[in-house]
Design a protein around this motif. Structure first.
Motif, mmCIF file in Angstrom:
data_model
loop_
_atom_site.group_PDB
_atom_site.id
_atom_site.type_symbol
_atom_site.label_atom_id
_atom_site.label_comp_id
_atom_site.label_asym_id
_atom_site.label_seq_id
_atom_site.Cartn_x
_atom_site.Cartn_y
_atom_site.Cartn_z
ATOM 1 N N GLU A 179 -7.840 5.944 12.625
ATOM 2 C CA GLU A 179 -6.593 5.271 12.254
ATOM 3 C C GLU A 179 -6.260 4.157 13.242
ATOM 4 O O GLU A 179 -5.901 3.035 12.841
ATOM 5 C CB GLU A 179 -5.441 6.277 12.216
ATOM 6 N N GLU A 182 -8.674 1.185 12.919
ATOM 7 C CA GLU A 182 -8.382 0.348 11.745
ATOM 8 C C GLU A 182 -7.189 -0.558 12.007
ATOM 9 O O GLU A 182 -7.187 -1.739 11.624
ATOM 10 C CB GLU A 182 -8.103 1.243 10.529
ATOM 11 N N THR A 199 3.212 -1.767 3.671
ATOM 12 C CA THR A 199 2.063 -1.673 2.767
ATOM 13 C C THR A 199 0.754 -1.884 3.515
ATOM 14 O O THR A 199 -0.238 -1.171 3.286
ATOM 15 C CB THR A 199 2.185 -2.711 1.648
ATOM 16 N N GLN A 200 0.726 -2.852 4.410
ATOM 17 C CA GLN A 200 -0.492 -3.124 5.175
ATOM 18 C C GLN A 200 -0.840 -1.949 6.090
ATOM 19 O O GLN A 200 -2.015 -1.586 6.237
ATOM 20 C CB GLN A 200 -0.319 -4.404 5.991
ATOM 21 N N GLN A 202 0.028 1.211 5.577
ATOM 22 C CA GLN A 202 -0.421 2.314 4.732
ATOM 23 C C GLN A 202 -1.859 2.088 4.269
ATOM 24 O O GLN A 202 -2.663 3.026 4.220
ATOM 25 C CB GLN A 202 0.518 2.463 3.532
ATOM 26 N N THR A 203 -2.190 0.850 3.949
ATOM 27 C CA THR A 203 -3.559 0.536 3.519
ATOM 28 C C THR A 203 -4.556 0.795 4.638
ATOM 29 O O THR A 203 -5.650 1.335 4.411
ATOM 30 C CB THR A 203 -3.648 -0.926 3.061
ATOM 31 N N ALA A 204 -4.182 0.425 5.862
ATOM 32 C CA ALA A 204 -5.070 0.662 7.010
ATOM 33 C C ALA A 204 -5.274 2.152 7.239
ATOM 34 O O ALA A 204 -6.396 2.597 7.537
ATOM 35 C CB ALA A 204 -4.487 0.010 8.259
ATOM 36 N N LYS A 206 -5.117 4.504 4.982
ATOM 37 C CA LYS A 206 -5.952 5.013 3.897
ATOM 38 C C LYS A 206 -7.418 4.654 4.128
ATOM 39 O O LYS A 206 -8.311 5.459 3.861
ATOM 40 C CB LYS A 206 -5.465 4.457 2.558
ATOM 41 N N ARG A 207 -7.700 3.447 4.628
ATOM 42 C CA ARG A 207 -9.078 3.061 4.926
ATOM 43 C C ARG A 207 -9.677 3.965 6.013
ATOM 44 O O ARG A 207 -10.882 4.201 6.039
ATOM 45 C CB ARG A 207 -9.142 1.607 5.393
ATOM 46 N N GLN A 211 -4.940 11.052 4.162
ATOM 47 C CA GLN A 211 -4.535 11.394 2.801
ATOM 48 C C GLN A 211 -3.116 11.931 2.726
ATOM 49 O O GLN A 211 -2.495 11.910 1.665
ATOM 50 C CB GLN A 211 -5.500 12.440 2.218
ATOM 51 N N LYS A 215 3.079 7.624 4.559
ATOM 52 C CA LYS A 215 4.326 6.842 4.605
ATOM 53 C C LYS A 215 5.077 7.073 5.908
ATOM 54 O O LYS A 215 5.575 6.125 6.520
ATOM 55 C CB LYS A 215 5.199 7.205 3.408
#
Length: 412
Positions: A179, A182, A199-200, A202-204, A206-207, A211, A215
């Motif tokens: 995490e 990323e 959003t950015q 959260q996307t990082a 997830k990459r 899971q 948020k």
């Protein structure tokens, strides 16, 4: 009937070429060769040994300054001589102290001729044990390398990006977490980190494979990055960001190597017959148990008794006496890898075994040991127990290993 002549071989090992010397039991030089480090050179060596009576039943012992190489593939006795010890023997043959490769090969052969009883041959470990040793040591080296790079990255981030360290503290072993890596890749500078949206973030996450709790973590990271922090000048900050990305590439490679090797160890170690016994001991898991097996091997004749193994591990004290003075100190000459594994093992055993915890507390309270000394004494006891269990094919038994009331337990 003539007396049987004993032959000894010494090899001065180098990167591309090696020097070989053969002597008899009177010290007479019988042959010397200069061979290459390839299949042709290895064949010349075997032919030379065979010429002087080397057979599978009576192999010629070999002295060499390395414990690795193709010579280990055979069944002959190979003696790995410490280079410092070889240097002391060299003074017996030349007072000029000048080094020569052919001369060193002769010195090594004479070491076996005069003092073979004082040196230990390489253990006759199984192929599986040797394969586990390769993987376990490589995994340990990768772990150390990962930590070293992580320390370099932490030192760099303190110079210009303290908010990244605060974000890494959200997770245990933060800088090595996917995490954090990323997020650092997405925002290599604190200025860019402060501009990351929910959003950015959260996307990082997830990459990185997250899971759950995405948020909440993204919100916490956003608050950290947008807090008030000291900043370097913008040009300096960008330059440091590029340096950080270069270190990040190295850290990612080190993390991948450590994880891949840990997986390989996890597949190989349980296949060994000694794994069940080793894993029965409190504080030993797959990785740490594999490191212990890698250093002690599975040759049951390697150590004459438990005292030999304890000395090899550096857990038993050593007494030095001179005149009226004597001192009991810890050992400095030891197997450092096994000693390091023993430190982690005893530390884990204190919480995993009531008997180990009681033993540790007694060393602290009744004997006045400091933490390190008490932990080393616990390791000394448990590695002796491991030697006994491996010799007799037994599993660890808490009641037998520590036959006294545990902490908080009142004896009947």
């Amino acid at each position: 009937m003539g007396r049987e002549i004993l032959i000894y071989c010494g090899i001065d090992w180098a990167e591309k070429t090696h020097d070989v010397a053969l002597v008899d039991d009177t010290g007479q030089l019988l042959a010397k060769r200069h061979i290459t480090d390839d299949a042709a050179g290895y064949k010349i060596l075997l032919d030379l040994l065979a010429e002087y009576g080397d057979t599978e039943e009576t192999p010629i012992p070999v002295a060499i300054e390395t414990s690795r190489g193709l010579l280990r593939a055979g069944k002959r006795k190979v003696f790995a001589i410490n280079p410092m010890a070889a240097a002391r023997y060299r003074d017996r043959h030349s007072v000029s102290r000048k080094k020569s490769d052919p001369g060193d090969a002769l010195v090594l052969a004479n070491i076996l001729r005069t003092d073979m009883h004082a040196h230990r041959s390489l253990p006759d470990d199984s192929d599986l044990a040797r394969a586990i040793a390769v993987l376990a040591r490589a995994q340990q080296d990768a772990t150390w390398n990962r930590q070293q790079i992580a320390n370099q990255l932490r030192s760099l981030l303190r110079e210009y990006y303290p908010s990244a360290l605060a974000a890494a503290d959200v997770w245990k072993n933060g800088l090595c977490r996917p995490e954090v890596r990323e997020i650092l890749r997405a925002a290599p500078t604190p200025t860019r980190a402060a501009q990351l949206t929910r959003t950015q973030l959260q996307t990082a996450l997830k990459r990185a494979g997250r899971q759950r709790g995405i948020k909440a973590d993204a919100e916490q990271l956003r608050d950290i990055f947008r807090a008030d922090w000291a900043h370097q000048p913008l040009l300096v900050e960008d330059a440091l960001g590029k340096q950080m990305l270069a270190l990040l590439v190295q850290l990612e490679a080190a993390c991948a190597a450590a994880d891949d090797l840990a997986e390989a160890v996890g597949e190989a170690f349980p296949q060994h017959p000694d794994a069940e016994t080793i894993l029965s001991f409190p504080g030993l898991g797959i990785q740490l148990g594999a490191r212990v097996l890698a250093e002690i091997g599975d040759d049951r004749n390697r150590f004459a008794d438990a005292r030999g193994l304890k000395a090899y591990a550096g857990s038993s004290p050593i007494t030095r006496a001179s005149g009226k003075k004597s001192a009991v100190t810890r050992r400095w000459v030891k197997n450092d890898r096994l000693n390091h594994a023993g430190y982690l093992w005893s530390f884990s055993a204190i919480t995993a075994s009531p008997g180990a915890k009681t033993h540790y507390r007694r060393r602290r309270d009744e004997h006045g040991d400091w933490h390190a000394a008490a932990q080393r004494n616990l390791f000394n006891r448990m590695i002796g127990q491991l030697y006994h269990c491996l010799q007799h094919g037994q599993r660890f038994d808490e009641a037998v290993a520590f036959p006294f009331p545990s902490v908080g337990v009142v004896a009947a």
